[in-house]
Design a protein around this motif. Sequence first.
Motif, mmCIF file in Angstrom:
data_model
loop_
_atom_site.group_PDB
_atom_site.id
_atom_site.type_symbol
_atom_site.label_atom_id
_atom_site.label_comp_id
_atom_site.label_asym_id
_atom_site.label_seq_id
_atom_site.Cartn_x
_atom_site.Cartn_y
_atom_site.Cartn_z
ATOM 1 N N HIS A 249 0.840 -1.198 0.000
ATOM 2 C CA HIS A 249 0.000 0.000 0.000
ATOM 3 C C HIS A 249 0.883 1.259 0.000
ATOM 4 N N PRO A 250 0.532 2.283 -0.784
ATOM 5 C CA PRO A 250 1.351 3.503 -0.805
ATOM 6 C C PRO A 250 1.552 4.124 0.578
ATOM 7 N N CYS A 287 -11.089 6.564 -1.482
ATOM 8 C CA CYS A 287 -9.932 6.198 -0.665
ATOM 9 C C CYS A 287 -9.523 7.427 0.136
ATOM 10 N N LEU A 289 -6.885 8.222 1.357
ATOM 11 C CA LEU A 289 -5.515 8.699 1.096
ATOM 12 C C LEU A 289 -5.418 9.492 -0.207
ATOM 13 N N HIS A 290 -6.503 9.579 -0.989
ATOM 14 C CA HIS A 290 -6.318 10.086 -2.356
ATOM 15 C C HIS A 290 -5.811 11.526 -2.417
ATOM 16 N N CYS A 293 -1.971 10.833 -2.051
ATOM 17 C CA CYS A 293 -1.315 9.700 -2.714
ATOM 18 C C CYS A 293 -0.807 10.104 -4.102
ATOM 19 N N HIS A 295 -0.244 8.265 -6.553
ATOM 20 C CA HIS A 295 -0.745 7.375 -7.611
ATOM 21 C C HIS A 295 -2.241 7.558 -7.869
ATOM 22 N N ALA A 296 -2.889 8.468 -7.149
ATOM 23 C CA ALA A 296 -4.364 8.534 -7.177
ATOM 24 C C ALA A 296 -4.917 8.751 -8.587
ATOM 25 N N CYS A 300 -10.093 6.416 -7.321
ATOM 26 C CA CYS A 300 -9.696 6.579 -5.909
ATOM 27 C C CYS A 300 -10.507 7.682 -5.239
ATOM 28 N N PRO A 305 -11.745 1.645 -1.545
ATOM 29 C CA PRO A 305 -11.139 0.346 -1.873
ATOM 30 C C PRO A 305 -11.365 -0.653 -0.742
ATOM 31 N N CYS A 318 -6.287 -1.046 -1.798
ATOM 32 C CA CYS A 318 -5.829 -0.047 -2.779
ATOM 33 C C CYS A 318 -6.300 -0.502 -4.152
ATOM 34 N N HIS A 319 -6.924 0.393 -4.915
ATOM 35 C CA HIS A 319 -7.403 0.009 -6.242
ATOM 36 C C HIS A 319 -6.261 -0.407 -7.168
ATOM 37 N N LEU A 320 -5.071 0.117 -6.897
ATOM 38 C CA LEU A 320 -3.976 -0.061 -7.866
ATOM 39 C C LEU A 320 -2.874 -1.002 -7.378
#
Length: 355
Positions: A249-250, A287, A289-290, A293, A295-296, A300, A305, A318-320
């Motif tokens: 997870h990020p 999410c 964290l978006h 994050c 990577h969002a 997200c 997620p 995490c979606h990714l």
Amino acid sequence: MSAPLLELRGVARRFVARRDVFGRATATVKAVDGVDLALRAGETLALVGESGCGKSTVGRLALRLIEPSEGVVRFEGSDLASLGERGLRGFRRHAQLIFQDPYASLNPRMTVGDMLAEPLALHDIAASGQRAARVGDLLSLVGLRPEFAQRYAHEFSGGQRQRIAIARAIAVEPKLIVCDEPVSALDVSIRAQVINLLRDLQKRLGLAYVFISHDLAVVKHIADRVAVMYLGRIVELADTETLFADPRHPYTRALLSAIPVPEPGLRRNRRILDGDVPSPIDPPPGCHLHTRCPHAVDQCRRDRPALETVTPGREVACHLWRDLPPARDSLPRESAPDPVLAKLQAAFVAAGSVA
Ligand code: SF4
């Protein structure tokens, strides 16, 4: 397979954050938001995350010191909410709490002996004639001299007081102890001694620990599994070795990259997340964290997620997670040691089992 010792299913807990002049709630905080956890007998599960992520609230829910707003907490298969006075008293004997601050958790007006004898009497564990001997045994078990029973808490150092708090917790022969930042207030070298004591007692007495900490170096040393929390949700859950070697997870990666490397001349690249932790009164949708994050993507910002199983016993929300580069690439090492961590790790080695 036998039931877990402790189990949380869909547990949430809201607190009132603001009231109007009539005392009506105008804002609530979801301190814990849909947490699922299971702890086996004799196991150590660490809860980690930044301050305010909900880890201490999970610890208090696990002990029924507070009630969940949603979900169920079970101990040895029994729903804690269904326990009457007698059942709750039995549960209290089997589930104990060790606080961060050993100064505040001991009664300054009682001798150590009286403090340790009190739970023995309350739970009918030892007859009055046998309590002094049992108190002496408990003090020996935590590495203190039996004659310390005559003294008061203020006569001891911080590490010794935490040993007394541990002796009080194990006096009732519990199966579970929630350790809430138990070594954060102690010096680095004393920290190692207390952690080694907890490990030693776990082996001897078959204890299970929920170990709440923001100190990942300590968690790595004591935990069998780690649950990473962010704004009330678990974002990653794995066995300790896997989590530290290959965080998915990020947020976990950012937390781990902030741990200094003790080897001289080496350091991890820090992956600092942008921005501050959002207000738990109004957390971001999707999410949480978006907003921080790197990577969002649109999904997200929209969808929460779910925790997905990566491999048996390993879950990530995490979606990714499938698409992110391996952690090895995300956590390269560079220069400069951290003297405090190096001291802590050296102290773990030097401290032995019981000081
Ligand atoms: Fe980042 Fe999206 Fe994964 Fe959340 S779900 S951690 S925002 S990539």
